[in-house]
Structure formats: C-alpha cells, structure tokens
Motif scaffolding. Sequence first.
Motif, PDB file in Angstrom:
ATOM      1  N   SER A 110      26.183  31.161   5.231  1.00 27.06           N
ATOM      2  CA  SER A 110      25.170  30.561   6.094  1.00 27.06           C
ATOM      3  C   SER A 110      23.838  30.418   5.366  1.00 27.06           C
ATOM      4  O   SER A 110      23.164  29.382   5.476  1.00 27.06           O
ATOM      5  CB  SER A 110      24.988  31.419   7.351  1.00 27.06           C
ATOM      6  N   LYS A 144      21.956  26.910   4.651  1.00 29.31           N
ATOM      7  CA  LYS A 144      20.620  26.652   5.199  1.00 29.31           C
ATOM      8  C   LYS A 144      19.567  26.459   4.115  1.00 29.31           C
ATOM      9  O   LYS A 144      18.551  25.823   4.365  1.00 29.31           O
ATOM     10  CB  LYS A 144      20.199  27.797   6.119  1.00 29.31           C
ATOM     11  N   SER A 145      19.798  26.995   2.957  1.00 29.03           N
ATOM     12  CA  SER A 145      18.793  26.846   1.899  1.00 29.03           C
ATOM     13  C   SER A 145      19.007  25.586   1.058  1.00 29.03           C
ATOM     14  O   SER A 145      18.110  25.186   0.328  1.00 29.03           O
ATOM     15  CB  SER A 145      18.774  28.083   0.992  1.00 29.03           C
ATOM     16  N   ARG A 178      18.727  18.958   7.315  1.00 26.78           N
ATOM     17  CA  ARG A 178      18.901  19.220   8.750  1.00 26.78           C
ATOM     18  C   ARG A 178      20.131  18.478   9.292  1.00 26.78           C
ATOM     19  O   ARG A 178      20.955  19.055   9.994  1.00 26.78           O
ATOM     20  CB  ARG A 178      17.655  18.776   9.511  1.00 26.78           C
ATOM     21  N   LEU A 237      23.375  20.098   8.068  1.00 29.29           N
ATOM     22  CA  LEU A 237      23.609  21.382   8.729  1.00 29.29           C
ATOM     23  C   LEU A 237      24.167  21.178  10.134  1.00 29.29           C
ATOM     24  O   LEU A 237      25.141  21.829  10.518  1.00 29.29           O
ATOM     25  CB  LEU A 237      22.318  22.199   8.790  1.00 29.29           C
ATOM     26  N   GLN A 284      26.104  23.940  12.231  1.00 30.88           N
ATOM     27  CA  GLN A 284      24.957  24.842  12.383  1.00 30.88           C
ATOM     28  C   GLN A 284      23.939  24.181  13.313  1.00 30.88           C
ATOM     29  O   GLN A 284      22.811  23.877  12.924  1.00 30.88           O
ATOM     30  CB  GLN A 284      24.353  25.163  11.012  1.00 30.88           C
ATOM     31  N   ILE A 306      19.954  25.241  14.503  1.00 31.68           N
ATOM     32  CA  ILE A 306      18.728  24.943  13.757  1.00 31.68           C
ATOM     33  C   ILE A 306      17.954  23.790  14.374  1.00 31.68           C
ATOM     34  O   ILE A 306      16.804  23.560  14.024  1.00 31.68           O
ATOM     35  CB  ILE A 306      19.021  24.655  12.269  1.00 31.68           C
ATOM     36  N   VAL A 313      13.884  27.430   9.188  1.00 32.79           N
ATOM     37  CA  VAL A 313      15.297  27.478   8.794  1.00 32.79           C
ATOM     38  C   VAL A 313      15.420  28.023   7.367  1.00 32.79           C
ATOM     39  O   VAL A 313      16.278  28.861   7.086  1.00 32.79           O
ATOM     40  CB  VAL A 313      15.949  26.080   8.911  1.00 32.79           C
ATOM     41  N   ARG A 314      14.549  27.589   6.479  1.00 29.87           N
ATOM     42  CA  ARG A 314      14.591  28.047   5.083  1.00 29.87           C
ATOM     43  C   ARG A 314      14.234  29.529   4.970  1.00 29.87           C
ATOM     44  O   ARG A 314      14.850  30.254   4.178  1.00 29.87           O
ATOM     45  CB  ARG A 314      13.656  27.211   4.207  1.00 29.87           C
ATOM     46  N   THR A 329      14.724  31.724   7.332  1.00 27.36           N
ATOM     47  CA  THR A 329      15.907  32.397   7.878  1.00 27.36           C
ATOM     48  C   THR A 329      17.019  32.454   6.836  1.00 27.36           C
ATOM     49  O   THR A 329      17.707  33.472   6.697  1.00 27.36           O
ATOM     50  CB  THR A 329      16.401  31.668   9.143  1.00 27.36           C
ATOM     51  N   ALA A 330      17.174  31.386   6.068  1.00 22.95           N
ATOM     52  CA  ALA A 330      18.176  31.356   4.996  1.00 22.95           C
ATOM     53  C   ALA A 330      17.897  32.470   3.987  1.00 22.95           C
ATOM     54  O   ALA A 330      18.817  33.187   3.569  1.00 22.95           O
ATOM     55  CB  ALA A 330      18.175  30.001   4.299  1.00 22.95           C
TER      56      ALA A 330
END
Length: 122
Positions: free
Chosen positions: A19, A23-24, A28, A31, A36, A39, A47-48, A50-51
């Motif tokens: 994940s 996400k990184s 968008r 994802l 995903q 997001i 989001v980044r 969180t990644a």
Amino acid sequence: MDTFLWILQGTLAAVFLGSGIAKSTMSRERLIATGQTGIALFPMPVVRVTAGAELLAAAGLLLPWATGVVPWLTPLAAAGLCVVMVGAAWSHTRLREPQNVAANGLLFAAALAVAIGRLAAL
C-alpha cells in the motif's frame, strides 16, 4: 503466541509495504482504479505522507523486534497503523463502502493484537 504475532506482523508488513509503495508512486486516478478508493477524500500530499507512514510501519513491525534493537518500536508501529486504519475506515464510511470498512476493521484488529502482544512481551 509468539508465532501467531510473527504471522500477523509479517502479513501487516506485506500489506502496508504494498500500500505504501502504491500510494507513494501512483497517481490519484491510478490508485482509485486499483481499488484504493479511500484516498478520494484527501489531497495528494496527505496521501503521500500516509504512504511514508505505512512504509515506516512495515519496517517497524519487523526489524526492531527481529534484531532486538529498540524493540519498543514494534508495538508503536502497530499502534500507528491502528490510527491509519481509523482514518481509512472513516473515509470508506463516507464513501459508503462497507466491504472496505470491514477490511479496515480486520487490519485494525490485527495491528491492535500486535501492539498489545508485543507491548506485553517487553
């Protein structure tokens, strides 16, 4: 109990490594297309971040406990993933995605079990 916790740690690390990488590196649109969807409610900088947290947690679930170097980081990483899962469940609830909320609940429960189990073993 130790074997069970290692299985949970390995599973969580694999899930959040995948994940976090997605996400990184993905856009968008990509994802969301790959499932995903949570997001959608957050700006990409969130989001980044969180990644990054997911990638650090994946390492933190395994390395400190395996090496014995600052092992208290393992339950801390698991507790951090609990926080991430609360945010994810909130997002999926707002998007009316009950299956994803259930998946977040299972990941939350696994992370909580690791946090409690490893904290008790310190």
